[in-house]
Design a protein around this motif. Structure first.
Motif, PDB file in Angstrom:
ATOM      1  N   ARG A 242      -0.077 -14.221   7.768  1.00 39.27           N
ATOM      2  CA  ARG A 242       0.415 -13.043   8.497  1.00 39.27           C
ATOM      3  C   ARG A 242       0.797 -11.928   7.536  1.00 39.27           C
ATOM      4  NH1 ARG A 242      -1.973 -15.519  11.692  1.00 39.27           N
ATOM      5  NH2 ARG A 242      -1.098 -16.544  13.483  1.00 39.27           N
ATOM      6  N   ARG A 243       1.404 -12.284   6.431  1.00 36.70           N
ATOM      7  CA  ARG A 243       1.821 -11.263   5.458  1.00 36.70           C
ATOM      8  C   ARG A 243       0.602 -10.568   4.857  1.00 36.70           C
ATOM      9  NH1 ARG A 243       3.956  -7.228   4.549  1.00 36.70           N
ATOM     10  NH2 ARG A 243       4.998  -6.817   2.602  1.00 36.70           N
ATOM     11  N   ILE A 244      -0.438 -11.332   4.551  1.00 33.92           N
ATOM     12  CA  ILE A 244      -1.671 -10.747   4.018  1.00 33.92           C
ATOM     13  C   ILE A 244      -2.289  -9.807   5.051  1.00 33.92           C
ATOM     14  CG2 ILE A 244      -4.066 -11.271   3.370  1.00 33.92           C
ATOM     15  CD1 ILE A 244      -2.926 -13.771   1.933  1.00 33.92           C
ATOM     16  N   GLU A 245      -2.298 -10.214   6.311  1.00 34.00           N
ATOM     17  CA  GLU A 245      -2.836  -9.354   7.364  1.00 34.00           C
ATOM     18  C   GLU A 245      -2.054  -8.043   7.455  1.00 34.00           C
ATOM     19  OE1 GLU A 245      -2.635 -11.827  10.848  1.00 34.00           O
ATOM     20  OE2 GLU A 245      -4.435 -12.960  10.289  1.00 34.00           O
ATOM     21  N   GLU A 246      -0.738  -8.127   7.323  1.00 42.11           N
ATOM     22  CA  GLU A 246       0.094  -6.913   7.361  1.00 42.11           C
ATOM     23  C   GLU A 246      -0.249  -5.981   6.205  1.00 42.11           C
ATOM     24  OE1 GLU A 246       4.235  -7.983   7.343  1.00 42.11           O
ATOM     25  OE2 GLU A 246       4.173  -8.811   9.364  1.00 42.11           O
ATOM     26  N   VAL A 247      -0.366  -6.537   5.005  1.00 42.59           N
ATOM     27  CA  VAL A 247      -0.666  -5.732   3.815  1.00 42.59           C
ATOM     28  C   VAL A 247      -2.048  -5.090   3.948  1.00 42.59           C
ATOM     29  CG1 VAL A 247      -1.131  -5.861   1.332  1.00 42.59           C
ATOM     30  CG2 VAL A 247       0.888  -6.992   2.283  1.00 42.59           C
ATOM     31  N   GLU A 248      -3.019  -5.841   4.432  1.00 38.53           N
ATOM     32  CA  GLU A 248      -4.364  -5.283   4.610  1.00 38.53           C
ATOM     33  C   GLU A 248      -4.366  -4.167   5.650  1.00 38.53           C
ATOM     34  OE1 GLU A 248      -6.681  -8.763   5.492  1.00 38.53           O
ATOM     35  OE2 GLU A 248      -7.057  -9.171   3.372  1.00 38.53           O
ATOM     36  N   ARG A 249      -3.608  -4.339   6.722  1.00 38.98           N
ATOM     37  CA  ARG A 249      -3.519  -3.308   7.764  1.00 38.98           C
ATOM     38  C   ARG A 249      -2.842  -2.052   7.211  1.00 38.98           C
ATOM     39  NH1 ARG A 249      -2.258  -6.503  11.610  1.00 38.98           N
ATOM     40  NH2 ARG A 249      -0.122  -6.658  11.042  1.00 38.98           N
ATOM     41  N   GLU A 250      -1.789  -2.232   6.433  1.00 39.40           N
ATOM     42  CA  GLU A 250      -1.106  -1.085   5.823  1.00 39.40           C
ATOM     43  C   GLU A 250      -2.042  -0.346   4.873  1.00 39.40           C
ATOM     44  OE1 GLU A 250       2.377  -2.755   3.982  1.00 39.40           O
ATOM     45  OE2 GLU A 250       3.341  -3.146   5.912  1.00 39.40           O
ATOM     46  N   ALA A 251      -2.809  -1.090   4.072  1.00 39.67           N
ATOM     47  CA  ALA A 251      -3.746  -0.462   3.133  1.00 39.67           C
ATOM     48  C   ALA A 251      -4.822   0.320   3.885  1.00 39.67           C
ATOM     49  CB  ALA A 251      -4.383  -1.522   2.235  1.00 39.67           C
TER      50      ALA A 251
ATOM     51  N   SER B  90      -7.029   5.504   5.625  1.00 41.86           N
ATOM     52  CA  SER B  90      -7.391   6.376   6.739  1.00 41.86           C
ATOM     53  C   SER B  90      -6.614   7.685   6.673  1.00 41.86           C
ATOM     54  CB  SER B  90      -7.109   5.665   8.061  1.00 41.86           C
ATOM     55  OG  SER B  90      -7.333   6.526   9.142  1.00 41.86           O
ATOM     56  N   TYR B  91      -5.338   7.603   6.372  1.00 41.07           N
ATOM     57  CA  TYR B  91      -4.494   8.786   6.259  1.00 41.07           C
ATOM     58  C   TYR B  91      -4.978   9.694   5.131  1.00 41.07           C
ATOM     59  CZ  TYR B  91      -0.442  11.721   5.360  1.00 41.07           C
ATOM     60  OH  TYR B  91       0.374  12.784   5.143  1.00 41.07           O
ATOM     61  N   ILE B  92      -5.270   9.093   3.984  1.00 43.89           N
ATOM     62  CA  ILE B  92      -5.737   9.880   2.839  1.00 43.89           C
ATOM     63  C   ILE B  92      -7.079  10.525   3.156  1.00 43.89           C
ATOM     64  CG2 ILE B  92      -6.576   9.699   0.455  1.00 43.89           C
ATOM     65  CD1 ILE B  92      -4.373   7.558   0.031  1.00 43.89           C
ATOM     66  N   GLY B  93      -7.934   9.791   3.857  1.00 46.36           N
ATOM     67  CA  GLY B  93      -9.263  10.299   4.197  1.00 46.36           C
ATOM     68  C   GLY B  93      -9.222  11.492   5.145  1.00 46.36           C
TER      69      GLY B  93
END
Length: 143
Positions: free
Chosen positions: A124-133, A138-141
């Motif tokens: 779950r923690r890895i999924e959260e980090v991947e979603r945040e990244a 997306s924001y930077i783009g």
């Protein structure tokens, strides 16, 4: 992310064992199910203890093969750390890290309601980090 989200996805089934069963029976159950711990119920689905592979190995290391005839209750951890559906992944990680264990029973209304493993929490923690990244990319783009 909460424990409830983990349990909603993986299910609430928990392998349990009676306190009077032997360590040999517990070892066979762990091997058969491919798991690292079983919850010991004291009645009415109340958590009476937890027995891990590590507990069994320590008993055998101390007493030899004779330990396998001992009851689960003589080796299990009776003061079980627990969590609840509302517990966050970060809270569960802290409990597991501090206590140096890999399985945490979930209690609801005083009864066993599920179990989370360190594997569940890390996933779950890895999924959260991947979603945040992905959100940051997306924001930077779009900036």
């Amino acid at each position: 992310m909460t424990v409830k989200a983990i349990l909603d996805e993986k299910g609430r089934d928990v392998v349990t064992i009676a306190a009077g069963k032997t360590l040999a029976e517990a070892s066979a159950l762990l091997a058969e199910r491919g798991i690292g711990a079983v919850v010991v119920l004291s009645g009415d689905d109340r958590i009476g203890g937890i027995l891990s592979e590590r507990d069994i190995v320590r008993a055998v290391g101390k007493e030899g093969a004779a330990a396998l005839g001992k009851p689960v209750s003589s080796v299990m951890t009776a003061r079980v750390k627990i969590c609840h559906e509302e517990s966050t992944v970060d809270e569960v990680m802290q409990i597991m890290t501090k206590g140096r264990f890999r399985h945490l029973p979930v209690e609801k209304d005083g009864r066993l309601d599920g179990i989370v493993s360190i594997g569940d929490v890390v996933k779950r923690r890895i999924e959260e980090v991947e979603r945040e990244a992905a959100d940051i990319r997306s924001y930077i783009g779009t900036a």
